[in-house]
Design an enzyme around this catalytic site. Structure first.
Site, PDB file in Angstrom:
ATOM      1  CE  LYS A   1      93.364  -2.329 -17.554  1.00  0.00           C
ATOM      2  NZ  LYS A   1      94.228  -3.255 -16.745  1.00  0.00           N
TER       3      LYS A   1
ATOM      4  CE1 TYR B   1      86.596  -5.467 -36.764  1.00  0.00           C
ATOM      5  CE2 TYR B   1      87.123  -4.185 -34.806  1.00  0.00           C
ATOM      6  CZ  TYR B   1      86.951  -5.406 -35.429  1.00  0.00           C
ATOM      7  OH  TYR B   1      87.128  -6.545 -34.706  1.00  0.00           O
TER       8      TYR B   1
ATOM      9  CB  THR C   1      94.598   0.794 -21.037  1.00  0.00           C
ATOM     10  OG1 THR C   1      94.288   1.197 -22.368  1.00  0.00           O
ATOM     11  CG2 THR C   1      93.275   0.628 -20.299  1.00  0.00           C
ATOM     12  CG  ASP C   2      95.664   4.557 -24.915  1.00  0.00           C
ATOM     13  OD1 ASP C   2      94.970   3.534 -24.854  1.00  0.00           O
ATOM     14  OD2 ASP C   2      96.257   4.900 -25.965  1.00  0.00           O
ATOM     15  CD  GLU C   3      90.619   0.643 -25.439  1.00  0.00           C
ATOM     16  OE1 GLU C   3      91.133  -0.284 -26.054  1.00  0.00           O
ATOM     17  OE2 GLU C   3      89.388   0.739 -25.288  1.00  0.00           O
TER      18      GLU C   3
ATOM     19  CE1 TYR D   1      90.814  -3.849 -21.186  1.00  0.00           C
ATOM     20  CE2 TYR D   1      90.760  -2.103 -22.832  1.00  0.00           C
ATOM     21  CZ  TYR D   1      91.450  -2.838 -21.890  1.00  0.00           C
ATOM     22  OH  TYR D   1      92.771  -2.571 -21.638  1.00  0.00           O
TER      23      TYR D   1
END
Ligand code: DAU
Length: 301
Positions: free
Chosen positions: A119, A172, A91-93, A115
């Site tokens: 990853k 948020y 993932t890009d995260e 999370y």
């Protein structure tokens, strides 16, 4: 088969002779051994993960277990049976937040929440198997996916389904965090291409160039659904909330000729229509009925 796994998502291929469902845990080395030794797969593609940031903030255990140890188990067994292609969905995260510019595959990993840290760990372990054992691994790092069948905890399906139920939508912080939205079928095509044509040991960013603030995304959803901004409820920010994700995905374009095909607005409208037309699917999930069904079908057997 965690809370987000749903056999209804695969109803249309349920009777396909090339499909087989085996209920198990990717951390269960004995079972993974049995499957890989008997099925002798052409390749392994690991989509299995705990994915939701807010859940990882509440409890990170299952994230470390599935995302890190599950990956290591699949890698070890794939190595043992000389699986000829191993694709890891990342993932890009894992790059963390970026104010200006975009991350390339060479950028440092700088995850911010349990999370993305799980990853990032998995991603590094996968890469290390190529360097150490020459396991034929490939990695895709994609941006935020959206589309039909997405579990209604992610912002797009959560907001669509809340609006269909005439509920408020929780935005948020100041709503100015930026995400790059990739339609699920574009991501599937990228994954298929990397699996067949990617170069062993390589990482491919998969982005779409559809960067939007959450507020602009929300306004688009509201407008398409004939609602106004009164439906927005500004709520407390997510701890460690990444401000902006942005990928430079020149590599997959140049080396494999991939590019996103779906128009963002059209795909969003189609997604909204899918949720309108498939109330049964998400209402069961949101009412907790699906969790009951899931327990009966899969846990109490
Ligand atoms: O970037 C890829 C990642 O995208 C994947 O690796 C993750 O598995 C996936 O969950 C997703 O992570 P995000 O945290 O970006 O997605 P989420 O839909 O949870 O949130 C998107 C943005 O919307 C984020 O800035 C937080 C905000 N948000 C989210 C929810 C659920 C809200 O403002 N309100 C909400 O209720």
């Amino acid at each position: 088969m965690t809370y987000a796994g749903n056999p209804e998502n695969l109803r249309d291929i349920e009777n396909n002779p090339r499909y087989k469902f085996i209920k198990g845990d990717i951390c269960d080395e004995k079972l993974v051994n049995e499957i890989i030794s008997s099925e002798k797969p052409d390749g392994v593609i690991n989509f299995a993960a705990e994915t939701h940031v807010d859940r990882s903030i509440l409890d990170s255990y299952s994230f470390v277990k599935t995302d890190v140890l599950g990956t290591q188990t699949l890698l070890d067994v794939s190595k043992k049976y000389n699986v000829s292609r191993y694709l890891h969905i990342s993932t890009d995260e894992i790059y963390g937040s970026i104010e200006k510019g975009s991350f390339s595959e060479e950028s440092l990993l700088n995850p911010s929440n349990p999370y993305s840290a799980s990853k990032a760990s998995a991603d590094l372990i996968v890469k290390s198997y190529f360097i150490t054992y020459k396991t034929p691994v490939l990695i895709t790092r994609s941006s935020n996916n959206f589309g039909p069948f997405q579990y209604p905890e992610k912002i797009i399906p959560l907001f669509i389904t809340n609006l269909l139920e005439n509920k408020k939508i929780p935005l948020y912080g100041d709503g100015l965090n930026i995400r790059d939205w990739l339609y699920v079928l574009d991501n599937c095509q990228a994954i298929d291409l990397v699996f067949h044509k990617g170069k062993e040991g390589q990482i491919y960013n998969v982005g779409s160039g559809n960067e939007l603030t959450n507020l602009d995304l929300t306004k688009l959803i509201l407008e398409t659904m004939g609602k106004d901004e009164k439906s927005i409820e500004y709520v407390k920010d997510r701890p460690g909330h990444d401000r902006r994700y942005s990928l430079d995905y020149t590599k997959i374009k140049k080396e494999l000729g991939w590019q996103p095909k779906y128009d963002f607005k059209k795909a969003l409208i189609e997604t909204i229509n899918w949720y309108k037309e498939n109330k049964d699917w998400w209402q069961k999930i949101k009412s907790g009925e699906y969790l009951e069904y899931y327990k009966k079908q899969y846990l109490e057997r």
